[in-house]
Design a protein around this motif. Structure first.
Motif, PDB file in Angstrom:
ATOM      1  N   VAL A  39     -61.990-129.960   8.748  1.00  0.00           N
ATOM      2  CA  VAL A  39     -62.838-129.124   9.612  1.00  0.00           C
ATOM      3  C   VAL A  39     -63.976-128.493   8.796  1.00  0.00           C
ATOM      4  CG1 VAL A  39     -62.885-127.047  11.073  1.00  0.00           C
ATOM      5  CG2 VAL A  39     -60.979-128.658  11.247  1.00  0.00           C
ATOM      6  N   LYS A  40     -63.619-127.992   7.607  1.00  0.00           N
ATOM      7  CA  LYS A  40     -64.660-127.352   6.775  1.00  0.00           C
ATOM      8  C   LYS A  40     -65.725-128.370   6.361  1.00  0.00           C
ATOM      9  CE  LYS A  40     -62.171-123.425   4.868  1.00  0.00           C
ATOM     10  NZ  LYS A  40     -61.596-122.807   3.666  1.00  0.00           N
ATOM     11  N   LEU A  41     -65.264-129.581   6.011  1.00  0.00           N
ATOM     12  CA  LEU A  41     -66.220-130.644   5.638  1.00  0.00           C
ATOM     13  C   LEU A  41     -67.204-130.884   6.777  1.00  0.00           C
ATOM     14  CD1 LEU A  41     -64.248-133.517   3.863  1.00  0.00           C
ATOM     15  CD2 LEU A  41     -66.277-132.366   3.027  1.00  0.00           C
ATOM     16  N   ILE A  42     -66.655-131.019   7.988  1.00  0.00           N
ATOM     17  CA  ILE A  42     -67.514-131.289   9.154  1.00  0.00           C
ATOM     18  C   ILE A  42     -68.494-130.133   9.360  1.00  0.00           C
ATOM     19  CG2 ILE A  42     -67.515-131.564  11.680  1.00  0.00           C
ATOM     20  CD1 ILE A  42     -64.778-132.984  11.360  1.00  0.00           C
ATOM     21  N   VAL A  43     -67.972-128.910   9.264  1.00  0.00           N
ATOM     22  CA  VAL A  43     -68.803-127.730   9.514  1.00  0.00           C
ATOM     23  C   VAL A  43     -69.953-127.642   8.501  1.00  0.00           C
ATOM     24  CG1 VAL A  43     -68.787-125.211   9.371  1.00  0.00           C
ATOM     25  CG2 VAL A  43     -67.075-126.370  10.737  1.00  0.00           C
ATOM     26  N   TYR A  44     -69.650-127.853   7.223  1.00  0.00           N
ATOM     27  CA  TYR A  44     -70.717-127.785   6.205  1.00  0.00           C
ATOM     28  C   TYR A  44     -71.701-128.949   6.387  1.00  0.00           C
ATOM     29  CZ  TYR A  44     -68.795-123.828   3.675  1.00  0.00           C
ATOM     30  OH  TYR A  44     -68.378-122.562   3.347  1.00  0.00           O
ATOM     31  N   GLY A  45     -71.158-130.094   6.794  1.00  0.00           N
ATOM     32  CA  GLY A  45     -72.017-131.252   7.071  1.00  0.00           C
ATOM     33  C   GLY A  45     -72.991-130.952   8.208  1.00  0.00           C
ATOM     34  N   ILE A  46     -72.461-130.357   9.283  1.00  0.00           N
ATOM     35  CA  ILE A  46     -73.320-130.011  10.436  1.00  0.00           C
ATOM     36  C   ILE A  46     -74.396-129.011   9.997  1.00  0.00           C
ATOM     37  CG2 ILE A  46     -73.372-128.809  12.670  1.00  0.00           C
ATOM     38  CD1 ILE A  46     -70.572-129.956  13.239  1.00  0.00           C
ATOM     39  N   ALA A  47     -73.978-128.008   9.216  1.00  0.00           N
ATOM     40  CA  ALA A  47     -74.944-126.989   8.770  1.00  0.00           C
ATOM     41  C   ALA A  47     -76.047-127.621   7.923  1.00  0.00           C
ATOM     42  CB  ALA A  47     -74.237-125.900   7.981  1.00  0.00           C
ATOM     43  N   GLY A  48     -75.676-128.570   7.066  1.00  0.00           N
ATOM     44  CA  GLY A  48     -76.679-129.259   6.242  1.00  0.00           C
ATOM     45  C   GLY A  48     -77.645-130.047   7.109  1.00  0.00           C
ATOM     46  N   ALA A  49     -77.090-130.747   8.104  1.00  0.00           N
ATOM     47  CA  ALA A  49     -77.942-131.548   8.992  1.00  0.00           C
ATOM     48  C   ALA A  49     -78.884-130.645   9.787  1.00  0.00           C
ATOM     49  CB  ALA A  49     -77.070-132.374   9.934  1.00  0.00           C
ATOM     50  N   LEU A  50     -78.375-129.483  10.215  1.00  0.00           N
ATOM     51  CA  LEU A  50     -79.238-128.568  10.982  1.00  0.00           C
ATOM     52  C   LEU A  50     -80.319-127.955  10.093  1.00  0.00           C
ATOM     53  CD1 LEU A  50     -76.689-126.800  13.366  1.00  0.00           C
ATOM     54  CD2 LEU A  50     -78.373-128.545  13.919  1.00  0.00           C
ATOM     55  N   ALA A  51     -79.985-127.719   8.827  1.00  0.00           N
ATOM     56  CA  ALA A  51     -81.016-127.235   7.887  1.00  0.00           C
ATOM     57  C   ALA A  51     -82.103-128.305   7.751  1.00  0.00           C
ATOM     58  CB  ALA A  51     -80.403-126.924   6.530  1.00  0.00           C
TER      59      ALA A  51
END
Lengths: 325, 211
Positions: free
Chosen positions: A221-233
């Motif tokens: 879950v954390k991997l996905i969340v940080y991945g999403i945040a990176g993509a949104l940045a």
């Protein structure tokens, strides 16, 4: 009776960001006649669109009791990657090949790069148990350095009218960045409210041990969340680059602080588990309105920083006070 | 199982389509024929320096003439003689000064210039020659002729480099206190509140006329 009082208190807590924003708008409107105009309204919305994209990703991370300090640098790097690939492509002299990127290709490459950097953050945090503050602080420096290497310290400009539309265009009478931010917000609300991933995010932030015992794969879950945040940045980076028609190596400096401020003002608890995307949007709007108002009122940029900091501090104190009750 | 296969096939098809629409590959040798040549700043500056700049230096106003123009009509003087490609109030122009060397310092040479009743000191920068002053003061470079600011900035870099490497070493090596000096160079004035006192000139041409 007690239940009704508690319910009223909860509703008031939810509305405090909205009340703060309305009060702020009234004060600025009284002091400046330029504030309540259509042009200024669109201007504010256009400006906050980037912060909304970053803040939404930050909210997901903060809900898991994490933090991401690298979003500003990731934004700059992804904007530069998108601009560089669109303008120059990739040259492979040894193979006598040139790989050119279409607009779609460069946008995808930028977003994928952002996602990959976010995943790397998540990997370091989950695999090596490095505190998010430290690992993302390291990524802040790494991404900024990579941006300088990629751009050689020079801006990448003149990216064409099609690319400029993303940051400066209009669709159905609304600026394109506002559409993008709207879609991002709706998707994030859907994820947090309607999906299993959303429930897991809240569960991890609420009590990580309980989440593990419930069988939630917290690392995934954390991997996905940080991945999403990176993509949104990266999405934010593309919007900034498009708006300026130029990828600036020092773009996004301090954006992480604006994003964290929006999250905190929006009522998301920094210890995780509590908060909402709607609150963060409201926080971003408050910061945007505050920035705009201070400029319209001719407040010195030095004082603007002081005022912004004070607002964040007050928001956190009010939030803490509300929780004690 | 069948559903899984269909899912992966669809996913592969979507990725394939996106990749097809995202990149194109051509031979690098073919591309170089189409690609415009990169801007050659040293060659451009050399031509500017040799063919166009001398006339501009010759027609530069003396400091006294400039002062008279500014006194008569500052707006017109700035419009006629000054130039800047940047946003802001600082505008640049070329001026001629003749004067006696008061002191030779590490970073500059101080001259006493002007008629006996209106004498003033000016500094000729001999160490730090940076920025866009010379390029903008020359009025020879037009922003519309360039597609990016990097190329424009490269012209400034080249002009400044020429001053540092070709103009200043000979001048710095020989100039002494008491010499009479003729110098033409760029100055920057703030349009909003200008003053000719304590001026610093970025030299383009410097001659010792009497030792």
């Amino acid at each position: 009776m007690i239940a009704i009082q508690k319910n009223n208190a909860l509703n008031l807590a939810r509305l405090q960001s909205l009340i703060a924003m309305v009060v702020l708008c009234i004060i600025i409107a009284i002091m400046s006649d330029k504030f309540l105009t259509m042009d200024n309204g669109w201007n504010v919305l256009r400006q906050i669109s980037v912060n909304i994209c970053i803040s939404v990703g930050m909210t997901l991370i903060v809900l898991t009791a994490g933090i991401d300090l690298s979003v500003g640098s990731v934004l700059a790097l992804c904007g530069a990657i998108t601009a560089g690939l669109l303008k120059n492509g990739i040259k492979l002299p040894t193979l006598d090949l040139f790989i050119g990127f279409t607009l779609l290709g460069s946008l995808l490459a930028g977003i994928i790069a952002g996602g990959a950097l976010g995943l790397f953050n998540g990997f370091v945090i989950t695999k090596f148990k490095v505190p998010p503050f430290v690992s993302t602080l390291a990524m802040l420096t790494i991404a900024r350095g990579l941006t300088m290497l990629w751009t050689q310290g020079h801006p990448i400009s003149n990216l064409g009218p099609a690319f400029s539309t993303i940051g400066t265009g209009w669709m159905l009478g609304i600026p394109v960045p506002v559409w993008i931010a709207g879609v991002v917000v709706l998707l994030a609300i859907f994820i947090t409210r309607q999906t299993r991933l959303g429930r897991y995010i809240y569960a991890i932030g609420g009590n990580e041990n309980a989440a593990i015992l419930s069988g939630i794969s917290i690392n995934k879950v954390k991997l996905i969340v940080y991945g999403i945040a990176g993509a949104l940045a990266a999405v934010g980076g593309i919007m900034v680059t498009s708006r300026l028609d130029s990828a600036q190596p020092n773009a996004g400096t301090g954006y992480e602080l604006d994003a964290i401020a929006a999250v905190v003002i929006g009522g998301t608890s920094l210890s995780g588990g509590k908060g909402s995307i709607g609150g963060t949007v409201m926080g971003a709007v408050i910061i945007g309105v505050l920035n705009n108002g201070l400029v319209l009122l001719n407040v010195s940029p030095f004082w603007q920083q002081v005022v912004k900091g004070a607002v964040i501090l007050i928001a956190v104190i009010i939030d803490k006070g509300g929780k004690k009750k | 199982m069948a559903r899984k296969i269909i899912k992966y096939l669809l996913l592969t098809a979507v990725i394939g389509l996106l990749a097809y629409k995202s990149v194109f590959i051509i031979k690098l040798s073919e591309l170089q024929v189409i690609e415009p040549k990169a801007f050659d700043a040293p060659a451009f500056t050399q031509q500017l320096w040799d063919t166009k700049l001398p006339a501009k230096l010759d027609s530069a106003l003396t400091l006294d003439a400039l002062q008279a123009e500014l006194k008569a009509n500052p707006g017109r003087a700035f419009e006629t003689y000054f130039n800047s490609m940047s946003i802001g109030n600082v505008q640049y122009t070329l001026v001629k000064v003749t004067g006696k060397v008061l002191s030779v310092n590490e970073d500059d040479v101080v001259l006493l210039t002007g008629a006996r009743d209106a004498q003033r000191t000016v500094k000729i920068a001999t160490e730090y020659v940076y920025g866009n002053a010379i390029r903008d003061a020359s009025r020879l470079v037009k922003i519309k002729d360039f597609v990016n600011t990097t190329d424009l900035n490269k012209i400034s870099e080249e002009l400044n480099k020429r001053v540092r490497t070709k103009v200043l070493p000979a001048f710095k090596g020989t100039v002494q206190k008491g010499d009479s000096v003729d110098c033409t160079g760029a100055i920057g004035l703030n349009q909003a509140h200008y003053s000719l006192d304590g001026l610093e000139i970025l030299p383009v041409q410097c001659k010792i006329i009497q030792q």
